[in-house]
Motif scaffolding. Structure first.
Motif, PDB file in Angstrom:
ATOM      1  N   LEU A 166       0.811  -1.218   0.000  1.00 27.65           N
ATOM      2  CA  LEU A 166       0.000   0.000   0.000  1.00 27.65           C
ATOM      3  C   LEU A 166       0.843   1.267   0.000  1.00 27.65           C
ATOM      4  O   LEU A 166       0.374   2.332  -0.394  1.00 27.65           O
ATOM      5  CB  LEU A 166      -0.930  -0.006   1.215  1.00 27.65           C
ATOM      6  N   ASP A 169       3.014   3.105  -5.295  1.00 27.44           N
ATOM      7  CA  ASP A 169       2.021   3.610  -6.245  1.00 27.44           C
ATOM      8  C   ASP A 169       1.430   2.481  -7.078  1.00 27.44           C
ATOM      9  O   ASP A 169       0.243   2.499  -7.420  1.00 27.44           O
ATOM     10  CB  ASP A 169       2.665   4.647  -7.180  1.00 27.44           C
ATOM     11  N   GLN A 191      -3.953  -0.401  -4.871  1.00 25.81           N
ATOM     12  CA  GLN A 191      -5.186  -0.028  -4.175  1.00 25.81           C
ATOM     13  C   GLN A 191      -6.007  -1.274  -3.889  1.00 25.81           C
ATOM     14  O   GLN A 191      -5.958  -2.255  -4.622  1.00 25.81           O
ATOM     15  CB  GLN A 191      -6.002   0.955  -5.020  1.00 25.81           C
ATOM     16  N   GLU A 192      -6.765  -1.186  -2.822  1.00 26.40           N
ATOM     17  CA  GLU A 192      -7.620  -2.298  -2.443  1.00 26.40           C
ATOM     18  C   GLU A 192      -8.985  -2.163  -3.107  1.00 26.40           C
ATOM     19  O   GLU A 192      -9.314  -1.129  -3.688  1.00 26.40           O
ATOM     20  CB  GLU A 192      -7.750  -2.366  -0.926  1.00 26.40           C
TER      21      GLU A 192
END
Length: 823
Positions: A166, A169, A191-192
């Motif tokens: 996380l 980038d 990203q999640e």
């Protein structure tokens, strides 16, 4: 004096099992602690180990003959008997190709997980959903995808990253296409993801393409589940461990598989059998399949030819207004048609033999040979040889999955193929010669009839030729249709040679691990073994005298007494604590000496010498206190310090060492001048005096004889404190004057090998009337001997047992006495 040389074997001496047992008993707390820790570790491991199950299924592998098998319709062949087929089946079940088919068919590269009590567990068959991939789609590889049911029809799909990811980038992830087995690496944003879907809804995300279909399993609301696309080839490798056993004396195979999820085991066992059945049936039908494919390609050409001749025939009749042949023409046509059919059949066979001959000589893959019966070849030797070569080719193909080129089994098959080829080529050559003679005869007959045809009218001749070609093409076409239908019929009637006798099924049980009882047993064994080994090493590596038993083991010299450890700072243990345990020890030694003197008829006065192997073993302490106990019995006693190199005895009595035995021996002072009062009744002392340059020579001087003579006139007991016998020879020079010699051994200080020093001198006769005294012996020491100090060791080789003490209630003593018979 020259140093003694000791052998390595003397360092530890004989193994004292009794002492070893005492060590074990004294370290009881270590055993309990170690076993307790082991059981604790075993419990920690056992409750976290997942159960292991083993299930099995039974299949029969036996050649099943097609009920439609006849000499004219045979497009199948035998594989070489039931036994050979069973062995081939076992090999196939272990191949990568077979297991890859099963894993792909069952989609076992998808892992289903759920939260267990201590860890995530395999939840295959126990999830409220099943994963359905989109066709030809790429899936993220080896990443957990979270599924949280939020209602009966909806769920939340999540994709999470680690904290380290996380912070970036973007990250690189692997994608795998399980349909094409293609792998790619792509960069995605770090990203999640979280979104709600309903079951059956199409999902198209960067980590999953497909849908989750609802199952009959009722999942708990808000309880997380997981699925993951794992490594395909790793999964295939793990299932190649399938265990296959032949039931004794039969063609029945028992398939067994172990795992942590019974649903997965059941599905894989049944799945592997289904794939095996399909593959074996396809292999069995291969001959017929290739034949049908070959006939279909021929029928295309024959159909076109038949259509062209039909059109030509219709056109001729229409243009010439001739609709039928006369009787003579019909007769000649029928004769020619029969001979043409015969000629074509022979040519067809010759063509097949030429194709087959070229195939055998120039090709290596024989699995696609069509059946000889298609071409009207009914010769048994040809059909059998072709079938055998195809069979061997198929067998070699299966073996090549697990064996390398050059392997013994492959070489054997190659030799069998070559042998069959040679036989077949000889049969082909022989048959072709026969067929060529037959076709010459048929062609000659055709030429004779054609001469008769030329006598017919021209229109009749043309019509006969066209109808002759038409009937010949139609006959050939119909024959091929018959052969194709025969092949299809046989293929449809074939059944797999693998029959399921007992399918895998979860009926309860099947658990084979973990063996928690074994874990606890091993915990006790290892937990007890570690301190046992520790104590054993202590016993083996301990090269010091720890108890009287060590002395008895190493020497024939008797032990006259055991002296306990004195806690007093002064050496005057007898005078400072008259009723103490140490004082009682010296009284015991005094009694033993008096008993010895009486037995040997030694008259007063008596001379007693105290020595040891090295310094520090307590000879001065013993000399002082032994002289003290004799003085307390109202016997005039004198203590003579003859350790001229290290004078000691004066400090404890508060006297000086300015004048001593050295001054007497060199003639500077008289005996009375060097004799000092100890301050205690009946006890006088002669110290060593100044350290001389030649102590050994002084002790060998005639003045020494005079000294002993004079002392015997004045005293009842003369106690000589001498140097260590293992370091210098001074004490040996004094042996001739003494009535008894005490050899000091200190517990945990004197090395067992040192006892050999006095043993050698005892055996050679250099020393006589000698006894061991064990000094500094601690009650309840680390070796666990619980007898007291105060009761001297009995006179004789062994004397009174050193376990015989008033403390009969000592636990260790009672245990040892039960285990060993006292001497």
């Amino acid at each position: 004096m020259q140093e003694e040389e000791f052998e390595i074997s003397d360092i530890s001496g004989s193994f004292d099992f009794k002492g070893f047992l005492f060590k074990i008993l004294s370290y009881w707390w270590l055993f309990i602690l170690s076993i307790g820790i082991g059981i604790g570790i075993a419990y920690y491991i056992s409750v976290r180990k997942l159960p292991i199950y083993e299930l099995n299924s039974l299949v029969s592998v036996k050649e099943k003959t097609n009920p439609l098998f006849t000499a004219n319709t045979s497009l199948t062949f035998q594989w070489g008997g039931a036994s050979n087929k069973v062995n081939q089946t076992i090999i196939v079940l272990g191949t990568r190709t077979h297991n890859e088919k099963v894993v792909k068919k069952l989609e076992f590269y998808i892992d289903y997980l759920a939260e267990g009590e201590y860890q995530r567990i395999d939840a295959y068959g126990n999830t409220p959903f099943v994963v359905k991939q989109s066709p030809n789609s790429y899936q993220i590889h080896n990443r957990l995808i979270h599924v949280v049911p939020i209602s009966e029809h909806h769920f939340e799909l999540k994709f999470k990253l680690s904290e380290e990811e996380l912070e970036k980038d973007s990250i690189n992830v692997n994608y795998f296409n399980y349909f094409t087995e293609d792998q790619i690496v792509q960069k995605i944003p770090a990203q999640e993801f979280s979104k709600t879907y309903h079951y059956g809804e199409k999902i198209n995300t960067f980590f999953f393409n497909g849908s989750l279909e609802k199952t009959n399993v009722s999942g708990k609301i808000n309880e997380p589940y997981y699925f993951k696309f794992s490594d395909l080839y790793g999964k295939v490798g793990s299932y190649r461990k399938l265990n296959v056993d032949i039931e004794k004396g039969s063609s029945v195979l028992k398939l067994s598989l172990r795992g942590g999820n019974k649903n997965r085991i059941v599905d894989y066992l049944n799945g592997t059998i289904n794939v095996l059945q399909e593959d074996m049936l396809d292999s069995k039908n291969l001959y017929a399949t290739n034949t049908i494919k070959f006939i279909d390609s021929l029928l295309v050409d024959r159909s076109d030819e038949l259509n062209r001749v039909q059109q030509e025939l219709d056109s001729f009749k229409e243009n010439n207004q001739i609709f039928d042949l006369d009787a003579e023409s019909t007769y000649l046509r029928e004769r020619l048609t029969s001979l043409d059919t015969e000629e074509r059949e022979i040519n067809k066979q010759i063509n097949y033999y030429e194709i087959l001959e070229d195939y055998l000589k120039n090709r290596n893959d024989y699995s696609e040979l069509p059946a000889p019966t298609i071409f009207g070849i009914t010769e048994a030797s040809i059909s059998t040889s072709v079938g055998k070569i195809v069979e061997l080719a198929e067998q070699r193909s299966r073996y090549s999955y697990t064996l390398q080129e050059g392997a013994t089994d492959l070489d054997k098959i190659d030799r069998e193929i070559d042998a069959s080829k040679n036989v077949l080529l000889e049969n082909i050559a022989s048959t072709k010669r026969i067929l060529n003679r037959e076709i010459d005869y048929v062609q000659n007959e055709i030429r004779n009839i054609e001469k008769d045809v030329k006598k017919l009218p021209q229109e009749q001749q043309e019509l006969l030729k066209i109808e002759r070609r038409f009937e010949l093409s139609q006959e050939t076409y119909n024959q091929f249709l018959i052969k194709r239908n025969e092949a299809k019929l046989i293929k449809a009637a074939n059944v797999s040679d693998v029959e399921i006798l007992d399918a895998a099924k979860d009926i309860g049980g099947g658990k084979i691990g973990p063996n928690n009882q074994l874990n606890y047993v091993m915990a006790v064994i290892i937990g007890g073994g570690i301190p046992f080994l520790f104590v054993f090493l202590l016993a083996i590596l301990d090269n010091k005298v720890n108890n009287p038993k060590d002395i008895e083991t190493k020497s024939d010299i008797p032990i006259i007494g055991v002296i306990g450890k004195s806690k007093l700072k002064s050496n005057l243990a007898v005078f400072k604590k008259t009723r103490g345990a140490v004082a009682e020890s010296f009284r015991g030694i005094r009694t033993s000496l008096q008993f010895s003197f009486k037995n040997k008829d030694v008259k007063s006065p008596k001379v007693i010498l105290c020595t040891s192997t090295v310094s520090g073993e307590g000879k001065t302490f013993t000399s002082i206190n032994l002289a003290s106990v004799f003085s307390l019995s109202n016997k005039k006693t004198i203590l003579v310090g003859l350790d001229l190199r290290k004078p000691k005895i004066f400090d404890d009595f508060g006297i000086t060492n300015k004048l001593g035995i050295v001054n007497y021996l060199i003639g500077h002072n008289t005996l009375d001048e060097v004799t000092q009062f100890s301050g205690h009744k009946n006890l006088d002392i002669i110290t060593s005096g100044p350290i001389p340059p030649n102590p050994s020579e002084l002790l060998m001087d005639d003045k020494m004889d005079e000294l002993i003579t004079e002392l015997k006139k004045k005293y009842d007991y003369i106690v000589l404190d001498t140097p260590p016998i293992g370091l210098v020879s001074d004490a040996l020079n004094l042996i001739k004057y003494v009535d008894a010699s005490l050899y000091l051994v200190r517990q945990n200080y004197t090395k067992k090998a040192m006892i050999n020093v006095i043993n050698e001198k005892y055996r050679s006769g250099e020393v006589v009337n000698i006894n061991f005294v064990m000094n500094y012996f601690e009650q309840k020491a680390k070796y666990g001997y619980g007898y007291g100090y105060g009761y001297g060791y009995g006179y004789g080789k062994y004397g009174e047992s050193y376990l015989d003490s008033p403390k009969k209630n000592n636990l260790l003593k009672r245990i040892v006495n039960k285990l060993f018979k006292r001497k």
